[in-house]
Structures are given as C-alpha cells and as structure tokens.
Scaffold this motif. Sequence first.
Motif, short mmCIF file in Angstrom:
data_model
loop_
_atom_site.label_atom_id
_atom_site.label_comp_id
_atom_site.label_asym_id
_atom_site.label_seq_id
_atom_site.Cartn_x
_atom_site.Cartn_y
_atom_site.Cartn_z
N GLN A 194 -0.43 -1.65 -6.51
CA GLN A 194 -0.38 -2.29 -5.19
C GLN A 194 -0.43 -3.81 -5.28
O GLN A 194 0.25 -4.50 -4.52
CB GLN A 194 -1.53 -1.78 -4.31
CG GLN A 194 -1.39 -0.33 -3.90
CD GLN A 194 -2.43 0.11 -2.89
OE1 GLN A 194 -3.18 -0.70 -2.35
NE2 GLN A 194 -2.49 1.41 -2.62
N SER A 251 0.97 3.97 -5.12
CA SER A 251 -0.29 4.61 -5.53
C SER A 251 -1.25 4.73 -4.36
O SER A 251 -2.38 4.21 -4.37
CB SER A 251 -0.96 3.81 -6.66
OG SER A 251 -0.14 3.72 -7.78
N ARG A 252 -0.83 5.41 -3.32
CA ARG A 252 -1.63 5.53 -2.10
C ARG A 252 -3.03 6.09 -2.39
O ARG A 252 -3.17 7.06 -3.11
CB ARG A 252 -0.93 6.43 -1.09
CG ARG A 252 0.26 5.78 -0.40
CD ARG A 252 0.85 6.75 0.61
NE ARG A 252 1.79 6.12 1.51
CZ ARG A 252 3.08 6.03 1.30
NH1 ARG A 252 3.58 6.55 0.18
NH2 ARG A 252 3.87 5.45 2.16
N THR A 253 -4.02 5.47 -1.79
CA THR A 253 -5.40 5.94 -1.89
C THR A 253 -5.80 6.60 -0.57
O THR A 253 -5.04 6.58 0.40
CB THR A 253 -6.36 4.79 -2.20
OG1 THR A 253 -6.36 3.88 -1.08
CG2 THR A 253 -5.93 4.04 -3.45
N LYS A 270 -9.24 2.46 -12.41
CA LYS A 270 -9.82 3.53 -11.61
C LYS A 270 -10.09 3.10 -10.17
O LYS A 270 -10.94 3.67 -9.48
CB LYS A 270 -11.12 4.01 -12.26
CG LYS A 270 -10.92 4.62 -13.65
CD LYS A 270 -12.22 5.14 -14.22
CE LYS A 270 -11.99 5.80 -15.58
NZ LYS A 270 -13.27 6.32 -16.15
N ASP A 271 -9.39 2.09 -9.71
CA ASP A 271 -9.60 1.58 -8.35
C ASP A 271 -9.17 2.63 -7.33
O ASP A 271 -8.00 3.02 -7.28
CB ASP A 271 -8.79 0.29 -8.16
CG ASP A 271 -9.20 -0.48 -6.92
OD1 ASP A 271 -9.69 0.15 -5.97
OD2 ASP A 271 -9.01 -1.71 -6.89
N ASP A 272 -10.11 3.09 -6.49
CA ASP A 272 -9.80 4.10 -5.49
C ASP A 272 -9.64 3.50 -4.09
O ASP A 272 -9.54 4.22 -3.11
CB ASP A 272 -10.87 5.19 -5.46
CG ASP A 272 -12.27 4.64 -5.19
OD1 ASP A 272 -12.41 3.40 -5.09
OD2 ASP A 272 -13.22 5.44 -5.07
N GLU A 325 -5.75 -5.72 -11.73
CA GLU A 325 -6.04 -4.42 -11.13
C GLU A 325 -7.02 -3.65 -11.99
O GLU A 325 -7.18 -3.93 -13.19
CB GLU A 325 -4.76 -3.60 -10.97
CG GLU A 325 -3.72 -4.27 -10.06
CD GLU A 325 -2.45 -3.46 -9.93
OE1 GLU A 325 -1.86 -3.49 -8.83
OE2 GLU A 325 -2.04 -2.81 -10.91
N HIS A 344 -12.87 -0.44 -8.25
CA HIS A 344 -12.61 -1.60 -7.39
C HIS A 344 -13.64 -2.71 -7.63
O HIS A 344 -13.29 -3.87 -7.80
CB HIS A 344 -12.63 -1.16 -5.93
CG HIS A 344 -12.14 -2.21 -4.99
ND1 HIS A 344 -10.82 -2.59 -4.92
CD2 HIS A 344 -12.79 -2.99 -4.09
CE1 HIS A 344 -10.67 -3.53 -4.01
NE2 HIS A 344 -11.86 -3.80 -3.50
N THR A 360 0.81 -1.22 0.00
CA THR A 360 0.00 0.00 0.00
C THR A 360 0.84 1.27 0.00
O THR A 360 0.31 2.37 0.11
CB THR A 360 -0.95 0.01 1.22
OG1 THR A 360 -0.18 -0.14 2.42
CG2 THR A 360 -1.94 -1.14 1.13
N SER A 391 -7.72 0.03 -3.75
CA SER A 391 -6.38 -0.55 -3.94
C SER A 391 -5.81 0.05 -5.22
O SER A 391 -6.19 -0.36 -6.32
CB SER A 391 -6.45 -2.08 -4.04
OG SER A 391 -6.87 -2.64 -2.83
N GLY A 392 -4.94 1.02 -5.08
CA GLY A 392 -4.43 1.74 -6.24
C GLY A 392 -3.64 0.86 -7.19
O GLY A 392 -3.12 -0.20 -6.83
#
Length: 439
Positions: free
Chosen positions: A360, A217-219, A352-354, A349, A386, A214, A356-357
């Motif tokens: 990750q 690409s931290r969310t 546009k996963d907000d 992945e 996601h 994590t 798990s960026g």
Amino acid sequence: MQLPYYMWYEAAHAMLGPARALADSTRIFCNNPINPLSKTPVGRSLAAACELFERTTRRYGKPVFGLDTALVGGERVAVIERVVWERPFCNLIHFDRALGEMRERQPKLLIVAPMSGHYATLLRGTVETFLPTHEVFITDWVDARTVPMSEGDFDLDDYIDYVISMLHLLGPDVHVMAVCQPAVPVIAAIARMEAEGDPKTPLSMTLMGGPIDTRVSRTQVNLLAERRGIDWFRRNCIFKVPLPNAGFMRDVYPGFLQLSGFMAMNIDRHLEAHGEMFKHLVEGDGDSAEKHRDFYDEYLAVMDLTAEFYLQTVDTVFVRHALPKGEMMHREFPVDLTAIKRCGLMTVEGEKDDISGVGQTEAAHKLCPNIPDELRAHWVQPKVGHYGVFNGSRFRAEIAPRIADFIQNCEQRFRRSGADRSEGAVLPFKSKRATTAAE
C-alpha cells in the motif's frame, strides 16, 4: 450526529469514579509493607486485581515526551521542547538540543505524527532515535474535544494546508517523515507545492506504513470501510462533544470509539497481556509489570478527531481511493503526483502490518513516475507489524539507519548540485538504495 451516546460514556466514567478510588485505596493498603497481608498470595492477588480494575476504567490523559536529554557526538546534552508554530488544531514542537560549541548543521527532520486517535507521543521512540543525528520537529495534534466551536472546522484540506505552512516555516532544506495516516496528506501537500514550483519543497519524504493505495493487500480496516460506505460511518461514528469539554457541541469521531475498534482487532492479545500483568504483579515481577504500564499508558491515551476530517479521510482514502486513481482534490486544485520531481521518496513497510498491508505504501513509487530512480528507496522490514514500523528494537537497528542514510545522501547530493530548486532542477545521484526483504 448523536449527543446522548457520548454523554452516556462521560456519565459512566464519572459514576465509576468512587469504585476506582476504592480500588486504588485497597491496592495501596494491600501493598503497604507494614501490612502482613502484603506478603501473602491473597494480598498480592487482591492488590493486582484492584490495580487492573483501576487502570481499565480510568481515562488516560495526554502523555509527555519526557525526552530531557540526548546523546549527541558521545556527549549527553539537554533537550528542551519548544513550540515554534501554532494553530488551533496543531502545534509544531522543536526538540532543541543544547549543543553549544558542538553545534554543527544536521539534517532537519519534520516528523508528521498520525492524527488517528493517539497523541504524537506514540512516536516518542521515533523522536528519540533521530535526536542524536537530526534536528527534529514533530506535529503535536490537538484533541478536538478541547477546541471551541469558535475556532471553526478542520478537514483533510486544512491538514494539507497545515503541512504546507510548516514546510514554509522550516525552509527547503527539510526532510519529511510521515508515519501511517499522514502519508496521504503529506504526499498531497508536496505534490501541490511541486505543481506550483514552490521553492520550499522539501528535499525528501519518507512514508512509513501509510495507506497510499488501499486497494493493494486489503486489510480488515480497508474492507470494513469499503463494505460500510461513508454514510454508515456518518450515522454510526460521529457524535457531539458533551459538557464540560471546551469543544462542546463539536461533531467528532471520539477517541474511545477508535480505541475500541483497535482493541477489538486483537482482543485476545490484549486480554493475554493483562493476564500476564496480573501474574507479574502477584509474583512481584516489577520490571515486567512496569513495561506493561508504560505501553498501555500510551496506547490507552486517545483523542477525538473532528468529524469533517475523519469522514473526508475515510471517503477519500478508503472508500473512493481518490489518490491512486488521480481523482483527489485539494480544495479546487487536483493533486497530481506526477508533478513531484525534486523531492526524494523512501517508503517503509512492515511484513506483518495488519492495518496498512504490504504494497500500500510502496504504491507511491508508481504514482510518482517523475522522481529519478536515484532519489528512491523502499524497504520491507521482516517480522514487524504496524507499530514496529516506527518503534521498537528492529526499527532502531534496521529501519532508522536506512532512513538516516537516505536522508544524508539527499542532503549531500542536492547541496553538491547547487540546483536552483525554484526551477525544478535536480542532479541525480547514486544513493545507497535500501532493498526489500525479498531482495
């Protein structure tokens, strides 16, 4: 560890009971075809308002999978859910298809559902997609508020033990799919099995939208955990289960608290969706309204997590980043991802996963350097968030076929090799490797 807050939530829900009953009765009255009011905009608006009030204040029970049939080889066959493994905090469900004379071996697929607030039925579409071509099993996690204190605790170490136990039951010819949260305990379980030379190590693992590292690409979810620290979560997110639940006095992270956090991240979208439903109900667009009901019946059904599992997961995965740093432990043993050599690895992945960026989950490839390149695949699905990583039209059309192809190649090549898995032997193969969207 506060008891009153959860009690207040239960009390508020109970006090709203009469209002919900009145709203539901009014809705039925206004929708009755013999009632002239049902044909007017006023009557339809009142019925729509009552339905929205009732739905937004009710407690949603555990949904059912409802997968009674599957199309296998062009023929519709019956499907029966069977519990084949049972523990206090989890049941393993097998979707047994009545294949009869059609029965021929298909890849065994263990889907490890997330233990993150929602029930395993959130993956109904995932199961349905693989039923025609795979023998599907799924973890059905139990709501912690229904588990008596006499059953003991359940933490991240226990989760890993559960996964290993299920893999031992299903045998070495199984493939594992971890959706979101279980990516970490699944890869840890396989690493421990590999380190011990376990002959029941699965043929492949597919990690989908999981928080392997994590720091990439931290969310907002990741940043919140790092900023607050584990003590803040212990003080503000852990409560005791009140009566009359079977898990009375168990320390939990309540499902309603998790749900409020998820909804707050996209509150505008949820408000807009409920506004659209109101409009559909007033206009008599039953199909669109039913789609809304189906989604939120699932989305709003939540379960409690044990406090020890939640806090250990937050600390290990989001605060200390123990897995990518090589510091994660399973009980007294280190989780060494370099030990993984015999198990294929595919990562998936969403662009546009907000939660798990991007990057990750892919990080698992760098952390498992001893898996041959021929046993790897990675895919970034364009235009999905996601939820779209494991469900929806793009999952069915673009993601699932790539996973099925990867699984099939692992099946064929491992079987052709005749490798003695107890000694870690593996014969590399040339797979139809998935590529990233950029490629």
